[in-house]
Every structure is written in C-alpha cells, then in structure tokens.
Write a protein that holds these residues in place. Sequence first.
Motif, PDB file in Angstrom:
ATOM      1  N   ASN A 253       0.849  -1.191   0.000  1.00 17.09           N
ATOM      2  CA  ASN A 253       0.000   0.000   0.000  1.00 17.09           C
ATOM      3  C   ASN A 253       0.887   1.243   0.000  1.00 17.09           C
ATOM      4  O   ASN A 253       1.012   1.949   0.997  1.00 17.09           O
ATOM      5  CB  ASN A 253      -0.929  -0.013   1.212  1.00 17.09           C
ATOM      6  CG  ASN A 253      -2.004   1.054   1.121  1.00 17.09           C
ATOM      7  OD1 ASN A 253      -2.181   1.675   0.071  1.00 17.09           O
ATOM      8  ND2 ASN A 253      -2.712   1.282   2.206  1.00 17.09           N
ATOM      9  N   ASP A 254       1.530   1.495  -1.132  1.00 18.51           N
ATOM     10  CA  ASP A 254       2.472   2.602  -1.217  1.00 18.51           C
ATOM     11  C   ASP A 254       2.535   3.090  -2.662  1.00 18.51           C
ATOM     12  O   ASP A 254       1.894   2.521  -3.553  1.00 18.51           O
ATOM     13  CB  ASP A 254       3.851   2.174  -0.728  1.00 18.51           C
ATOM     14  CG  ASP A 254       4.703   3.350  -0.265  1.00 18.51           C
ATOM     15  OD1 ASP A 254       4.267   4.503  -0.420  1.00 18.51           O
ATOM     16  OD2 ASP A 254       5.815   3.107   0.259  1.00 18.51           O
ATOM     17  N   THR A 255       3.312   4.135  -2.885  1.00 15.88           N
ATOM     18  CA  THR A 255       3.433   4.716  -4.215  1.00 15.88           C
ATOM     19  C   THR A 255       4.896   5.027  -4.523  1.00 15.88           C
ATOM     20  O   THR A 255       5.728   5.108  -3.625  1.00 15.88           O
ATOM     21  CB  THR A 255       2.621   6.031  -4.322  1.00 15.88           C
ATOM     22  OG1 THR A 255       3.110   6.958  -3.341  1.00 15.88           O
ATOM     23  CG2 THR A 255       1.143   5.785  -4.129  1.00 15.88           C
ATOM     24  N   VAL A 256       5.178   5.210  -5.810  1.00 15.35           N
ATOM     25  CA  VAL A 256       6.467   5.740  -6.249  1.00 15.35           C
ATOM     26  C   VAL A 256       6.301   7.252  -6.349  1.00 15.35           C
ATOM     27  O   VAL A 256       5.489   7.746  -7.133  1.00 15.35           O
ATOM     28  CB  VAL A 256       6.885   5.168  -7.616  1.00 15.35           C
ATOM     29  CG1 VAL A 256       8.201   5.789  -8.080  1.00 15.35           C
ATOM     30  CG2 VAL A 256       6.990   3.656  -7.551  1.00 15.35           C
ATOM     31  N   LYS A 257       7.056   7.988  -5.541  1.00 14.73           N
ATOM     32  CA  LYS A 257       6.866   9.436  -5.434  1.00 14.73           C
ATOM     33  C   LYS A 257       7.952  10.180  -6.209  1.00 14.73           C
ATOM     34  O   LYS A 257       9.127   9.842  -6.110  1.00 14.73           O
ATOM     35  CB  LYS A 257       6.866   9.854  -3.965  1.00 14.73           C
ATOM     36  CG  LYS A 257       5.801   9.152  -3.132  1.00 14.73           C
ATOM     37  CD  LYS A 257       5.965   9.436  -1.654  1.00 14.73           C
ATOM     38  CE  LYS A 257       4.894   8.726  -0.825  1.00 14.73           C
ATOM     39  NZ  LYS A 257       5.011   7.251  -0.876  1.00 14.73           N
ATOM     40  N   PHE A 258       7.556  11.194  -6.945  1.00 14.90           N
ATOM     41  CA  PHE A 258       8.488  12.035  -7.690  1.00 14.90           C
ATOM     42  C   PHE A 258       8.638  13.370  -6.958  1.00 14.90           C
ATOM     43  O   PHE A 258       7.670  14.128  -6.846  1.00 14.90           O
ATOM     44  CB  PHE A 258       7.982  12.276  -9.110  1.00 14.90           C
ATOM     45  CG  PHE A 258       7.991  11.050  -9.981  1.00 14.90           C
ATOM     46  CD1 PHE A 258       9.054  10.785 -10.819  1.00 14.90           C
ATOM     47  CD2 PHE A 258       6.923  10.153  -9.939  1.00 14.90           C
ATOM     48  CE1 PHE A 258       9.068   9.651 -11.624  1.00 14.90           C
ATOM     49  CE2 PHE A 258       6.929   9.014 -10.741  1.00 14.90           C
ATOM     50  CZ  PHE A 258       8.005   8.765 -11.577  1.00 14.90           C
TER      51      PHE A 258
END
Length: 274
Positions: A253-258
Amino acid sequence: MQDYLKPYYSIYRRMGCAGEIYVNDVPLTFHSGITTSGSKTVTGDIPINHLLLESGSYKVTGIMLPRHKMKTLTKDEYMSLDFYIAEGDTSKLQETRKKFHPRIKQPWNGLSEKIEYPIFKITTEINVNLPFVLNGWQNSINLKTIKEKDLFNEVLKFYYQLHGVLASHNASKFLDLSKDKMELQEKAFYFTKKSKADFLNGATSLFSQKLELLPLNSTNLKLQIMGYGKLVRLVRLDGSSALQYKIADPEINDTVKFDIKLHMKTLNKGLSII
C-alpha cells in the motif's frame, strides 16, 4: 579524519513517525500518509551532495510529525539522524564510510507519559568540504518576487505537463525535461559511464512497468517555496508528492513518489526542473 578525493555525504535516518528532513531550506525527504500508521518505521541512507552544491556550513533539520490520522506526537514516536562521509568511488564506498558528525535525535526516551507535540524539530549544523562548486539554483530568480497566485498557476501548468508525460510513460521526454537536474547529480555524485547508464536504465525500467498515475487536482495541491526563494514545488495537502505512481502489487500500500523541484534561471526561460 582521512582525506577524501571524492567526498560522498549522506544522512542515515531512523523515523518512527511522519516527518521531513531539510538541508538548509531545501527538503531532502518526506515521510507521510498511511505508511506511517501503527508502529511502521522507515530507515535508510540518503545521499545529500546534490543539496550541498559547495563547501561550507549547512543546517540540517529533522521535523517530526504525528503518524497517519494522529494529531500529536507521543513518547512512542522517534527520529534519529546519523551523518556519514565516504569516498565517492563506488568500489570504495562501504570500506571508507565513517561518521563525520554526532547523531541527533529527539530528546525523550520514555521520559514522560505526557509528551504530546503537534510538531517537534531536531537540528544541527554540519561542515562539508567538496572538490566542486555546482551551478544549481543559487543564482536563479527569487520566486518570492512573483505574485503567489501567478506563480501557482505557472507551476501548476508545468506539473500538468509532467503529469501528461508520466501518464504516457514517456521516459525519454521525462529525462529530457530533467536534464539540468541529471547534470547536477552526475557531478555531485561523481557518476561514471556505468553509473550514469545504470541510472538511465533504472528510469526506463520504472516507466516500462506502465504503473497507474494518481490524478492531479489543483484543489488538492499547495505551493511550497524553498531554497531561500529560489526553488518551488507543488505538494498534496497532506504534504506528500504531487506526482505519484501507484505500486502494482496490491499487498504494498504505497506509491512511487516524484520529488520535483523547479527553479527559474531567468524570467524569459521560465520554469525548469532542478
């Protein structure tokens, strides 16, 4: 301390809370959202040469924030920062790695059952010696001289452009828009041909996964000016990155953050990634 031909500085974080780490007035990392809930922690080494730009003294600030859906910090939350230097040659990175500055951490360790803060900061000052002076954002336009509404609209326009590039998974276009940042990082971290190729391959691999991009809604965004007025970015209202890919694995439950920071070399050239 031994001499380093290519000094590679980093901060090792241990965070049992939500929070941010700043080098001077520039954010290094931000930890927020559902991944901070419960007793979850985040640790790891983060390089900082790209924020140093040149030799000198720098203020490092760790900002502790309450976990997901919490309003205050308690004695159970913690943050500690360790400071390392190593030889930038990748073959010598681990064997030459040493602490160059004392650890900083929150002052409590179960000292009180009634510690409740909405925010808590830990700070120190580090001294670094670098063999270069990088042309980053030091001489860029002071964005505080631009009306905030006008600046928000300009930054939002740029972010929508980036959102379109990420949505189409166009790695080459994204790398082209990021070329100033890439050049700075290549110098800051002493990239070899191999390490540059590895970096580019990693970016291409990420885009090839065709991950789902989170929507970008102007009403859910806020403007942040930093770098003593020379840098700007948009973040979501919870403080997380405006641009995020959703990780495909439903169990993660996570994202790739820019983390996209913009500057303006001149008014005529407009905004660009740095």
